[in-house]
Motif scaffolding. Structure first.
Motif, PDB file in Angstrom:
ATOM      1  N   TYR A  72      -8.546 -15.924  14.582  1.00  0.00           N
ATOM      2  CA  TYR A  72      -8.637 -15.523  15.987  1.00  0.00           C
ATOM      3  C   TYR A  72      -9.977 -14.818  16.247  1.00  0.00           C
ATOM      4  O   TYR A  72     -10.695 -15.157  17.192  1.00  0.00           O
ATOM      5  CB  TYR A  72      -7.456 -14.616  16.373  1.00  0.00           C
ATOM      6  CG  TYR A  72      -7.669 -13.955  17.701  1.00  0.00           C
ATOM      7  CD1 TYR A  72      -7.698 -14.720  18.880  1.00  0.00           C
ATOM      8  CD2 TYR A  72      -7.912 -12.584  17.796  1.00  0.00           C
ATOM      9  CE1 TYR A  72      -7.950 -14.126  20.099  1.00  0.00           C
ATOM     10  CE2 TYR A  72      -8.157 -11.987  19.025  1.00  0.00           C
ATOM     11  CZ  TYR A  72      -8.183 -12.756  20.168  1.00  0.00           C
ATOM     12  OH  TYR A  72      -8.452 -12.184  21.379  1.00  0.00           O
ATOM     13  N   PRO A 119      -2.285 -11.152  17.551  1.00  0.00           N
ATOM     14  CA  PRO A 119      -3.165 -12.095  16.836  1.00  0.00           C
ATOM     15  C   PRO A 119      -2.722 -12.438  15.407  1.00  0.00           C
ATOM     16  O   PRO A 119      -3.368 -13.263  14.767  1.00  0.00           O
ATOM     17  CB  PRO A 119      -4.530 -11.394  16.842  1.00  0.00           C
ATOM     18  CG  PRO A 119      -4.233  -9.967  17.094  1.00  0.00           C
ATOM     19  CD  PRO A 119      -2.979  -9.902  17.902  1.00  0.00           C
ATOM     20  N   THR A 169      -1.363 -18.435  19.688  1.00  0.00           N
ATOM     21  CA  THR A 169      -2.427 -17.676  20.381  1.00  0.00           C
ATOM     22  C   THR A 169      -3.155 -18.587  21.380  1.00  0.00           C
ATOM     23  O   THR A 169      -3.574 -18.131  22.444  1.00  0.00           O
ATOM     24  CB  THR A 169      -3.458 -17.060  19.394  1.00  0.00           C
ATOM     25  OG1 THR A 169      -3.883 -18.067  18.480  1.00  0.00           O
ATOM     26  CG2 THR A 169      -2.869 -15.902  18.627  1.00  0.00           C
TER      27      THR A 169
END
Ligand code: 13P
Ligand code: SF4
Length: 301
Positions: A152, A196, A203
């Motif tokens: 992420y 996350p 996500t």
């Protein structure tokens, strides 16, 4: 005397401050002096004035408190409450990566053992990882132990080269895109709030991605009235407390961390009464692990 009254009495006797993560049970959050995400709690632990810190969370949290505040007695309600992800990296692999990439920064999610922190350059939490990695001079980043958080952050910092490690949080990994699609069907107006540590396919469809505090702040400020929450269920207590008129739905019923749920009021009272479950570690490891944690506190300001 009720368990809560007993805890209040013992807290005074022991000169103790109680810290709790948002994932522990509601009743434990209610008796804590400070409740928060991992970054907030590490700052509180570093600055605590009381003689004793009682940490309601999993072992890496108590360890971090001890690393940052060695002069305090750090105790935990249950020393067996441990985050499996905290062990999912290998010092030998870290050493190998350092040989391969001379300018490497080993970035260690705070959800890690003291031994892993001791081999790292800087710690991060889910609320400060982006800011800290952007501030590092290094281009090569070895992100341990969580692959999902690493990926992420990497998606937001394309100028850096990331090497990932295959650690994961089983609670967040088990929330699938299919679970989320079903929850969205049932609650079509709800905004999707995602931690996350979830997989990229979850996500990837989120309205907001952030730490537990980030999720709470976003929902509190949002004009939306309904939210699907993709993180551990404990966070719902603070979400509802701050937003009694809004509605919050988990993506699935099983978003539950069994280790966080080992913390009970009875164990809090017992630990304070006996001054048991003291967090201890070798001074050599503590000093090595302190550097990346302090760098995090400095860069994360
Ligand atoms: P944060 O509260 O920093 O988002 O941490 C999540 C977590 O998994 C703690 O175990
Ligand atoms: Fe570890 Fe996941 Fe539990 Fe957090 S929720 S303590 S990351 S297993």
């Amino acid at each position: 005397m009720s368990t809560i009254d007993k805890i209040k009495d013992l807290k005074k006797q022991r000169d103790a401050v109680i810290l709790a993560h948002y994932y522990v049970d509601d009743e434990v959050q209610k008796i804590a002096d400070f409740v928060g995400d991992s970054f907030y709690l590490s700052k509180i632990a570093a600055a605590a004035e009381a003689k004793t810190i009682l940490f309601c969370g999993v072992s890496f949290m108590g360890e971090s408190a001890k690393i940052l505040s060695p002069q305090k007695t750090v105790i935990m309600p249950d020393l067996g409450a441990d985050c499996p992800m905290a062990h999912m990296a290998d010092p030998a692999k870290i050493a190998q990566m350092r040989r391969e990439y001379p300018d490497l920064a080993v970035v260690c999610y705070i959800n890690s053992t003291a031994a892993l922190k001791a081999c790292s350059d800087v710690c991060v939490t889910s609320s400060n990882a982006l800011k800290i990695i952007k501030a590092l001079p290094n281009r090569d980043i070895y992100f341990i132990p969580d692959e999902n958080l690493g990926r992420y952050v990497a998606s937001k910092v394309p100028q850096k080269h990331f090497i990932f490690n295959d650690g994961f949080c089983h609670v967040h990994k088990e929330i699938t895109a299919q679970d989320v699609r079903q929850a969205k069907k049932a609650h079509s107006k709800a905004e999707l709030l995602v931690h996350p540590e979830c997989t990229p396919d979850v996500t990837g469809i989120a309205d907001y991605i952030g730490s537990t505090s980030g999720i709470i702040d976003y929902a509190t400020e949002s004009k939306a009235e309904e939210f699907i929450v993709c993180t551990e269920l404990g966070v719902l207590y603070e979400l509802k407390r701050k937003n009694p008129r809004k509605r919050f739905y988990p993506a699935k019923k099983q978003q539950c961390c069994p280790d966080m749920k080992r913390i009970s009021l009875e164990k809090v009272a017992e630990a304070l009464e006996q001054m048991s479950n003291v967090v201890e570690m070798e001074e050599e490891i503590r000093l090595l692990a302190k550097k990346p944690l302090e760098r995090m506190l400095e860069l994360g300001q």
